[in-house]
Design a protein around this motif. Structure first.
Motif, mmCIF file in Angstrom:
data_model
loop_
_atom_site.group_PDB
_atom_site.id
_atom_site.type_symbol
_atom_site.label_atom_id
_atom_site.label_comp_id
_atom_site.label_asym_id
_atom_site.label_seq_id
_atom_site.Cartn_x
_atom_site.Cartn_y
_atom_site.Cartn_z
ATOM 1 N N THR A 253 0.828 -1.207 0.000
ATOM 2 C CA THR A 253 0.000 0.000 0.000
ATOM 3 C C THR A 253 0.859 1.252 0.000
ATOM 4 O OG1 THR A 253 -1.748 -1.184 1.213
ATOM 5 C CG2 THR A 253 -1.833 1.234 1.229
ATOM 6 N N GLU A 254 1.884 1.263 0.856
ATOM 7 C CA GLU A 254 2.761 2.424 0.933
ATOM 8 C C GLU A 254 3.498 2.646 -0.382
ATOM 9 O OE1 GLU A 254 6.116 4.194 4.029
ATOM 10 O OE2 GLU A 254 5.956 2.028 3.736
ATOM 11 N N GLU A 255 3.992 1.583 -0.996
ATOM 12 C CA GLU A 255 4.706 1.723 -2.263
ATOM 13 C C GLU A 255 3.781 2.162 -3.384
ATOM 14 O OE1 GLU A 255 8.185 -1.643 -1.376
ATOM 15 O OE2 GLU A 255 6.427 -2.139 -2.599
ATOM 16 N N PHE A 256 2.565 1.656 -3.407
ATOM 17 C CA PHE A 256 1.595 2.057 -4.432
ATOM 18 C C PHE A 256 1.261 3.543 -4.307
ATOM 19 C CE2 PHE A 256 -2.810 2.547 -5.982
ATOM 20 C CZ PHE A 256 -2.684 2.021 -7.266
ATOM 21 N N LEU A 257 1.136 4.031 -3.080
ATOM 22 C CA LEU A 257 0.772 5.435 -2.847
ATOM 23 C C LEU A 257 1.975 6.373 -2.977
ATOM 24 C CD1 LEU A 257 -1.630 4.977 0.212
ATOM 25 C CD2 LEU A 257 -2.246 5.291 -2.191
ATOM 26 N N ALA A 258 3.153 5.822 -3.209
ATOM 27 C CA ALA A 258 4.364 6.646 -3.341
ATOM 28 C C ALA A 258 4.664 7.008 -4.787
ATOM 29 C CB ALA A 258 5.556 5.928 -2.719
ATOM 30 N N GLY A 259 3.710 6.767 -5.681
ATOM 31 C CA GLY A 259 3.911 7.102 -7.082
ATOM 32 C C GLY A 259 3.994 8.597 -7.307
ATOM 33 N N PRO A 260 4.319 9.019 -8.530
ATOM 34 C CA PRO A 260 4.514 10.448 -8.829
ATOM 35 C C PRO A 260 3.301 11.318 -8.493
ATOM 36 C CG PRO A 260 5.292 9.081 -10.640
ATOM 37 C CD PRO A 260 4.593 8.165 -9.692
ATOM 38 N N ASP A 261 2.100 10.797 -8.706
ATOM 39 C CA ASP A 261 0.883 11.555 -8.421
ATOM 40 C C ASP A 261 0.177 11.064 -7.159
ATOM 41 O OD1 ASP A 261 1.166 13.161 -10.742
ATOM 42 O OD2 ASP A 261 0.351 11.513 -11.960
ATOM 43 N N GLY A 262 0.918 10.380 -6.290
ATOM 44 C CA GLY A 262 0.322 9.854 -5.067
ATOM 45 C C GLY A 262 -0.359 8.520 -5.269
ATOM 46 N N HIS A 263 -0.074 7.841 -6.374
ATOM 47 C CA HIS A 263 -0.642 6.525 -6.637
ATOM 48 C C HIS A 263 0.169 5.852 -7.736
ATOM 49 C CE1 HIS A 263 -2.383 8.069 -10.381
ATOM 50 N NE2 HIS A 263 -2.851 9.090 -9.685
ATOM 51 N N SER A 264 -0.142 4.577 -8.004
ATOM 52 C CA SER A 264 0.459 3.818 -9.104
ATOM 53 C C SER A 264 1.974 3.700 -8.977
ATOM 54 C CB SER A 264 0.099 4.451 -10.455
ATOM 55 O OG SER A 264 -1.304 4.573 -10.579
ATOM 56 N N GLY A 265 2.473 3.655 -7.747
ATOM 57 C CA GLY A 265 3.901 3.462 -7.538
ATOM 58 C C GLY A 265 4.328 2.040 -7.838
ATOM 59 N N ASN A 266 5.638 1.816 -7.855
ATOM 60 C CA ASN A 266 6.190 0.484 -8.127
ATOM 61 C C ASN A 266 6.166 -0.361 -6.860
ATOM 62 O OD1 ASN A 266 6.822 1.093 -10.847
ATOM 63 N ND2 ASN A 266 8.714 2.098 -10.202
ATOM 64 N N VAL A 267 5.393 -1.428 -6.883
ATOM 65 C CA VAL A 267 5.293 -2.344 -5.752
ATOM 66 C C VAL A 267 6.281 -3.485 -5.956
ATOM 67 C CG1 VAL A 267 3.778 -3.919 -4.482
ATOM 68 C CG2 VAL A 267 2.872 -1.749 -5.364
ATOM 69 N N LYS A 268 7.118 -3.741 -4.977
ATOM 70 C CA LYS A 268 8.093 -4.835 -5.059
ATOM 71 C C LYS A 268 7.371 -6.163 -4.831
ATOM 72 C CE LYS A 268 11.997 -2.069 -3.368
ATOM 73 N NZ LYS A 268 11.232 -0.826 -3.086
ATOM 74 N N TYR A 269 7.605 -7.120 -5.716
ATOM 75 C CA TYR A 269 6.934 -8.410 -5.625
ATOM 76 C C TYR A 269 7.964 -9.523 -5.774
ATOM 77 C CZ TYR A 269 7.269 -7.797 -10.682
ATOM 78 O OH TYR A 269 7.732 -7.565 -11.946
ATOM 79 N N ASP A 270 7.529 -10.743 -5.478
ATOM 80 C CA ASP A 270 8.433 -11.897 -5.511
ATOM 81 C C ASP A 270 8.243 -12.776 -6.738
ATOM 82 O OD1 ASP A 270 9.651 -11.674 -2.728
ATOM 83 O OD2 ASP A 270 7.524 -11.686 -2.256
ATOM 84 N N GLU A 271 7.059 -12.777 -7.314
ATOM 85 C CA GLU A 271 6.766 -13.624 -8.467
ATOM 86 C C GLU A 271 5.711 -12.948 -9.311
ATOM 87 O OE1 GLU A 271 7.458 -15.419 -10.959
ATOM 88 O OE2 GLU A 271 8.230 -17.023 -9.674
ATOM 89 N N VAL A 272 5.602 -13.380 -10.579
ATOM 90 C CA VAL A 272 4.643 -12.779 -11.493
ATOM 91 C C VAL A 272 3.881 -13.893 -12.196
ATOM 92 C CG1 VAL A 272 6.394 -12.621 -13.302
ATOM 93 C CG2 VAL A 272 4.352 -11.228 -13.479
#
Length: 552
Positions: A467-486
């Motif tokens: 949640t914190e990483e998503f809200l840390a994007g340039p416009d306060g959203h859509s930030g890069n979330v670190k994940y382990d698998e895709v």
């Protein structure tokens, strides 16, 4: 016994090289050479870093997640130490884990009267002649978690301030009338489990000044799931507050909580208990419902209205306007400090039915949300879905949700209606209730018996960090979330089924047989505690199948 000169020299050298000799001679001892045991990673973790999942051919060109270095950067200073979570949960310590952000956390309760509205057309079977129809909304209640000024001593806040009333509510949820016999059985067990349990915040502490570069504290709303209340997600709400958010955790008076108390202007109170759909009837329907779907739709409508009322109230507080409120705070509490809150573009979050309410509120368009964050949203309560989600959307699901029918509804009916960014993740080994505080209190052995396959703290940590990483994007959203698998659901599902059809022992299966039987064994999730990214994109649809439905 005589000591030879050679032995005397050897003893002197041993003394000079020892730590005691260094101390007495005024020298500092040299730091020990770095060894693997003193680093942040063990030999087993090194092997784990080097091992990778076999990736499907459909994911060629997709970058792998970044591997954490064996020598990570030092963490920022924390005001509260974070002890290792006890295998006994909170049964012995009687306190939930400390928050890991850089701010201390304050909490206060706020109840605000609103113009009376009713939702739903049902009546109560036990009072058929009553004029009461539907669910009434007279006030809205929330607990505010926020960054507070540093306190000399952390006393903690009661997790269940009204234990007896709450236990009676849980008995009604279990369809057990709270008589003397049930109470004699339930009260001692519940008291032994949760009586005196606190969470690490300070009641009525002053709101801290935001850092200059931030300007004002952002507002985040939280909507709880069925069977819960506003304080049963204190871990997530407190963690977000310790990271610089003012969190309004609502208590919905829609009959989904075990019990809730509504205050009135004359000081009287009304108790709202758990609402069982089978105790209701709909006089305007020719055929009575055979499940709780119609009731849940009315409850979602009430929740949307409560969310709008809370946002309106906090916006007035932020503008310095005086509010009529039935506050449970001390008289000395300084509400004027909430002018340091930015309530113009709040973030809406929710779990289970609270996630459904968040999606429905977003599609309504009455609030300009900065982002929508939902955990295991009860999307079957929104069927048929025909609206758009006009705000950036983050979905974090448990393994239980991801392998159930609800994920199919999310992927097929809702994901493609997100008109902006959508990111979907799952936590391996997590169960539907593990986003709440419950598994932080229970011992680990009991958690495993309920199906939880990872540490209860890791579920909260993953949800908070994403949640914190998503809200840390340039416009306060859509930030890069670190994940382990895709995962790419359709391609991975077919590959897994094909592999199972080809490798099954003592049985010859063609592709169709693999799809029918092997497909049920496909679980699109990572290892326990890992965060997996599901590649659902804006405007995309998915074709997935799951065998079961999970109710909120």
């Amino acid at each position: 016994m005589a000591v030879s000169p050679v032995d005397r020299v050897k003893a002197s050298n041993r003394f000079r090289s020892s730590s005691v000799g260094n101390l007495l001679l005024g020298r500092q001892s040299a730091p020990p050479s770095p060894t693997l045991s003193s680093s942040s990673s063990s030999s087993s973790s090194i092997r784990k870093v080097k091992r990778h999942h076999k990736r499907p051919s459909s994911l060629k060109g997709v970058p792998r997640p970044t591997v954490t270095s064996l020598h990570p950067a030092p963490e920022p200073p924390r005001l509260h130490s974070v002890p290792r979570h006890s295998p006994f949960g909170a049964l012995l310590s009687r306190t939930l884990p400390s928050y890991t952000g850089k701010y201390e956390v304050g909490v206060c309760d706020l109840e605000i009267p609103v113009s009376r509205r009713t939702f739903g057309t049902f009546k109560y079977k036990h009072t058929p002649d009553s004029d009461t129809v539907g669910i009434a909304m007279d006030t809205v209640l929330c607990s505010l978690f926020y960054p507070c000024e540093r306190q000399e001593k952390l006393r903690g806040v009661a997790w269940f301030p009204k234990l007896t009333q709450t236990i009676d509510g849980f008995l009604k949820m279990a369809k057990r009338t709270p008589n003397v016999w049930y109470r004699m059985a339930a009260y001692p067990v519940a008291a032994a489990a949760i009586s005196g349990t606190t969470f690490p915040a300070t009641k009525d502490a002053p709101l801290a000044n935001p850092p200059t570069e931030l300007g004002k504290w952002p507002l985040l709303l939280f909507s709880h799931g069925v069977g819960c209340s506003r304080l049963m997600y204190s871990a997530f709400c407190g963690e977000m507050a310790s990271r610089g958010f003012v969190v309004a955790s609502l208590e919905h008076r829609d009959g989904t909580s075990p019990s809730s108390t509504i205050a009135s202007h004359d000081g009287s109170t009304t108790v709202v208990d758990w609402l069982e759909w089978s105790d209701l009837y709909w006089p305007d329907l020719d055929e009575q419902p055979n499940d709780d779907t119609i009731l849940r739709h009315a409850q979602i409508e009430l929740r949307k209205a409560e969310l709008e009322a809370v946002v309106d109230a906090i916006q007035k507080l932020a503008s310095g306007e005086e509010l009529q409120r039935y506050s449970m705070c001390s008289h000395a509490f300084n509400w004027s400090r909430f002018q340091m809150v930015d309530a113009t573009r709040p973030i809406i979050t929710g779990h289970s039915l609270g996630g459904s309410a968040a999606l429905a509120s977003s599609s309504e368009g009455n609030i300009d949300y900065r982002a929508v964050v939902v955990f295991d949203p009860a999307v079957q309560r929104l069927e048929p879905w025909g609206s758009a989600i006009p705000h950036p959307l983050l979905v974090i699901n448990s393994e239980e949700f991801t392998v159930g029918r609800e994920y199919t509804i999310l992927a097929e009916q809702i994901a493609h209606t997100a008109t902006k960014d959508i990111q979907v993740y799952s936590i391996g080994g997590a169960t539907h209730p593990s986003f709440s505080d419950v598994f932080l209190i229970l011992p680990g052995a009991i958690n495993k018996m309920t199906g939880l396959k990872c540490a209860s703290t890791s579920v909260i940590e993953r949800a908070v960090r994403a949640t914190e990483e998503f809200l840390a994007g340039p416009d306060g959203h859509s930030g890069n979330v670190k994940y382990d698998e895709v995962y790419k659901d359709e391609e991975d599902r077919k590959r897994k089924m094909r592999e199972r059809g080809a490798t099954a022992k003592h049985k010859k299966r063609n592709l169709a047989e693999g799809e029918e039987k092997g497909g049920k064994m496909y679980r699109p999730i990572g290892r326990p505690g890992e965060l997996a990214w599901h590649r659902l994109e804006v405007g995309s649809t998915a074709n997935v199948s799951s065998p079961e439905v999970m109710s909120p």
